[in-house]
Design a protein around this motif. Structure first.
Motif, short mmCIF file in Angstrom:
data_model
loop_
_atom_site.label_atom_id
_atom_site.label_comp_id
_atom_site.label_asym_id
_atom_site.label_seq_id
_atom_site.Cartn_x
_atom_site.Cartn_y
_atom_site.Cartn_z
N GLY A 2 0.83 -1.20 0.00
CA GLY A 2 0.00 0.00 0.00
C GLY A 2 0.86 1.25 0.00
N LYS A 3 0.28 2.36 0.38
CA LYS A 3 1.00 3.63 0.47
C LYS A 3 1.93 3.59 1.68
CE LYS A 3 0.29 8.62 1.02
NZ LYS A 3 -0.73 9.70 1.19
N THR A 4 3.20 3.89 1.48
CA THR A 4 4.17 3.79 2.57
C THR A 4 4.84 5.14 2.83
OG1 THR A 4 6.01 3.16 1.12
CG2 THR A 4 4.65 1.38 2.01
N THR A 5 5.08 5.40 4.09
CA THR A 5 5.83 6.58 4.52
C THR A 5 6.95 6.11 5.43
OG1 THR A 5 3.82 7.94 4.45
CG2 THR A 5 5.71 8.84 5.63
N SER A 6 8.18 6.53 5.13
CA SER A 6 9.35 6.15 5.92
C SER A 6 10.00 7.40 6.48
CB SER A 6 10.36 5.39 5.05
OG SER A 6 9.75 4.24 4.45
N ILE A 7 10.19 7.45 7.79
CA ILE A 7 10.75 8.63 8.45
C ILE A 7 11.79 8.18 9.47
CG2 ILE A 7 10.23 10.73 9.75
CD1 ILE A 7 7.28 10.36 9.00
N ARG A 8 12.92 8.89 9.50
CA ARG A 8 13.90 8.67 10.57
C ARG A 8 14.05 9.96 11.37
NH1 ARG A 8 18.59 6.86 8.03
NH2 ARG A 8 19.25 9.02 7.76
N TYR A 9 13.83 9.82 12.68
CA TYR A 9 13.99 10.94 13.60
C TYR A 9 15.29 10.78 14.39
CZ TYR A 9 8.99 11.99 12.95
OH TYR A 9 7.76 12.31 12.42
N VAL A 10 15.96 11.89 14.65
CA VAL A 10 17.15 11.91 15.49
C VAL A 10 16.89 12.85 16.66
CG1 VAL A 10 19.59 12.48 15.62
CG2 VAL A 10 18.67 11.43 13.55
N GLY A 11 17.25 12.40 17.88
CA GLY A 11 17.08 13.22 19.05
C GLY A 11 15.70 13.05 19.67
N PRO A 12 15.47 13.81 20.74
CA PRO A 12 16.39 14.75 21.39
C PRO A 12 17.45 14.04 22.22
CG PRO A 12 14.35 14.66 22.60
CD PRO A 12 14.14 13.80 21.39
N ALA A 13 18.60 14.69 22.35
CA ALA A 13 19.72 14.11 23.07
C ALA A 13 19.33 13.81 24.52
CB ALA A 13 20.91 15.06 23.02
N SER A 14 19.90 12.75 25.03
CA SER A 14 19.76 12.31 26.42
C SER A 14 18.40 11.67 26.72
CB SER A 14 20.01 13.46 27.41
OG SER A 14 21.35 13.88 27.32
N ARG A 15 17.50 11.58 25.77
CA ARG A 15 16.25 10.85 25.97
C ARG A 15 16.45 9.40 25.53
NH1 ARG A 15 13.02 13.57 29.47
NH2 ARG A 15 12.78 15.74 28.82
N SER A 16 15.89 8.48 26.27
CA SER A 16 16.02 7.07 25.90
C SER A 16 15.00 6.73 24.82
CB SER A 16 15.80 6.18 27.12
OG SER A 16 14.43 6.18 27.50
N VAL A 17 15.35 5.75 24.01
CA VAL A 17 14.39 5.32 22.99
C VAL A 17 13.18 4.67 23.64
CG1 VAL A 17 16.07 5.07 21.14
CG2 VAL A 17 15.61 3.13 22.63
N VAL A 34 22.71 5.82 20.32
CA VAL A 34 24.13 5.86 19.96
C VAL A 34 24.79 6.97 20.76
CG1 VAL A 34 23.77 4.92 17.65
CG2 VAL A 34 23.65 7.38 18.00
N PRO A 35 26.08 6.82 21.06
CA PRO A 35 26.77 7.88 21.79
C PRO A 35 26.77 9.18 21.00
CG PRO A 35 28.05 5.86 21.79
CD PRO A 35 26.93 5.67 20.81
N ALA A 36 26.56 10.29 21.69
CA ALA A 36 26.57 11.61 21.06
C ALA A 36 27.77 12.40 21.56
CB ALA A 36 25.28 12.37 21.38
N ARG A 37 28.24 13.31 20.75
CA ARG A 37 29.38 14.14 21.14
C ARG A 37 28.95 15.19 22.16
NH1 ARG A 37 32.29 15.33 15.26
NH2 ARG A 37 32.79 13.15 14.78
N GLY A 38 29.92 15.74 22.86
CA GLY A 38 29.61 16.80 23.81
C GLY A 38 29.15 16.24 25.13
N GLU A 39 28.32 17.01 25.82
CA GLU A 39 27.90 16.66 27.16
C GLU A 39 26.79 15.60 27.18
OE1 GLU A 39 26.77 20.19 29.09
OE2 GLU A 39 28.76 21.12 29.00
N ASN A 40 26.07 15.45 26.08
CA ASN A 40 24.94 14.54 26.06
C ASN A 40 25.42 13.12 25.80
OD1 ASN A 40 22.98 16.65 26.33
ND2 ASN A 40 23.45 17.20 24.21
N PRO A 41 25.11 12.17 26.67
CA PRO A 41 25.67 10.82 26.53
C PRO A 41 25.01 9.97 25.46
CG PRO A 41 24.25 10.93 28.44
CD PRO A 41 24.33 12.32 27.90
N LEU A 42 23.76 10.24 25.12
CA LEU A 42 23.04 9.39 24.19
C LEU A 42 22.30 10.22 23.15
CD1 LEU A 42 21.45 6.77 26.61
CD2 LEU A 42 23.43 6.44 25.13
#
Length: 319
Positions: free
Chosen positions: A71-86, A162-170
């Motif tokens: 059928g009709k498909t929509t694919s989206i990848r979101y990044v962030g917000p930093a330090s929030r768990s999935v 995934v590890p993030a740069r700077g002060e944010n660990p994830l």
């Protein structure tokens, strides 16, 4: 209790922007502060999503733990917000989906609940072609559905950290796939009659046929292909010295070896249909699989991939 940060139609924070042309899906929305860095929408596509855990003995039995969708498909990848768990992000989505009438079909966390270690098959299906870092230990997966009068909507989402740069660990990454099982627009490809098949073979030595359809990821010929196969049989019956190659072609998605084998199986299925259903001598028909090696259009769009999925009839000369 965690604050309910989910909202519909929101824009990303000022620290980053969505990719051009991207937007939230109205049935899913986004977690506040997330940014879209990949977006694709197709009017019609076919894919599979996991609906249960994968056991070691089920690796070669996808129907045991996947659902086949089209059928009709929509694919989206979101990044962030930093330090929030999935886990927090997906649980917020889960609450919103349930509030919007969706049934949660299946959800799991990590290799203990989703798939045995060192078997990536589950994760490959869960991300539905959307690129993600392979940090499967932190993975959370969810699939939901809602039946409606016009369509059934499926939502699959898989998140990793995934590890993030700077002060944010994830840094969470969330891949979301929405399939609206609307019927494909049919009768878009006219059946090529035997006379036109013959004229094109005389002129060009080959002809591409788009009226022979197969089940998704299968060599089973769909019933609506019968008229086109009958016209091909009529061509061969009226030209008893004509010998042809039946060449299967796929689009560019999937592995090379798999598509090569699938195209060979589909070519053989057409040969079998002509020989067993219409009495055409099998020695006049040579099946061949070309896989993805001979595209006639770009594989970057659904329209191009649809053109590349075809059966070609090639005249064979000599004995």
């Amino acid at each position: 209790m965690l604050a309910f940060l989910f909202y519909l139609g929101a824009q990303a924070g000022a620290y980053a922007q969505d990719v051009a042309g991207a937007s939230d899906h109205p049935e899913v929305g986004r977690y506040q502060g997330a940014v879209i860095d990949f977006y694709s929408q197709k009017g019609y596509d076919e894919l599979r999503l996991p609906t249960g855990p994968l056991g070691r003995e089920q690796r070669d039995r996808p129907d045991d733990w996947q659902v086949s969708l089209e059928g009709k498909t929509t694919s989206i990848r979101y990044v962030g917000p930093a330090s929030r768990s999935v886990l927090e992000i997906i649980r917020n989505h889960q609450r919103a989906l349930e509030g919007n009438g969706f049934e949660i079909v299946f959800t799991c966390r990590g290799q203990q609940e989703c798939s045995p270690p060192q078997i990536p098959t589950f994760w490959d299906a869960a991300r539905a072609g959307i690129g993600l870092p392979t940090t499967w230990n932190s993975t959370v997966y969810l699939v939901a559905r809602r039946d409606g009068p016009e369509a059934t909507i499926w939502v699959g989402m898989i998140g990793v950290e995934v590890p993030a740069r700077g002060e944010n660990p994830l840094m969470p990454n969330l891949a979301v796939t929405i399939v609206e099982t609307l019927p494909m627009e049919t009768d878009q490809i006219a059946v090529i009659e035997a006379s036109e098949l013959e004229q094109t073979l005389v002129r060009d030595g080959k002809i591409a046929i788009y009226g022979i359809h197969f089940d998704f990821d299968s060599a089973d010929i769909q019933p609506q292909s019968a008229d086109q196969i009958e016209e091909l049989a009529s061509l061969l019956s009226g030209n008893e010295t004509l010998r042809v190659l039946i060449v299967g072609h796929t689009d560019g998605e999937g592995s090379f070896d798999y598509n090569l084998l699938l195209s060979q199986r589909r070519a053989q299925a057409v040969v079998d249909a002509l020989a067993n259903g219409h009495g055409i001598a099998a020695q006049r028909l040579q099946p061949a699989g070309a896989g993805m090696v001979s595209p006639v259009a770009t594989n970057r769009t659904e329209e191009g991939r649809a053109r590349n999925r075809r059966v070609e009839i090639v005249e064979m000369m000599g004995n």
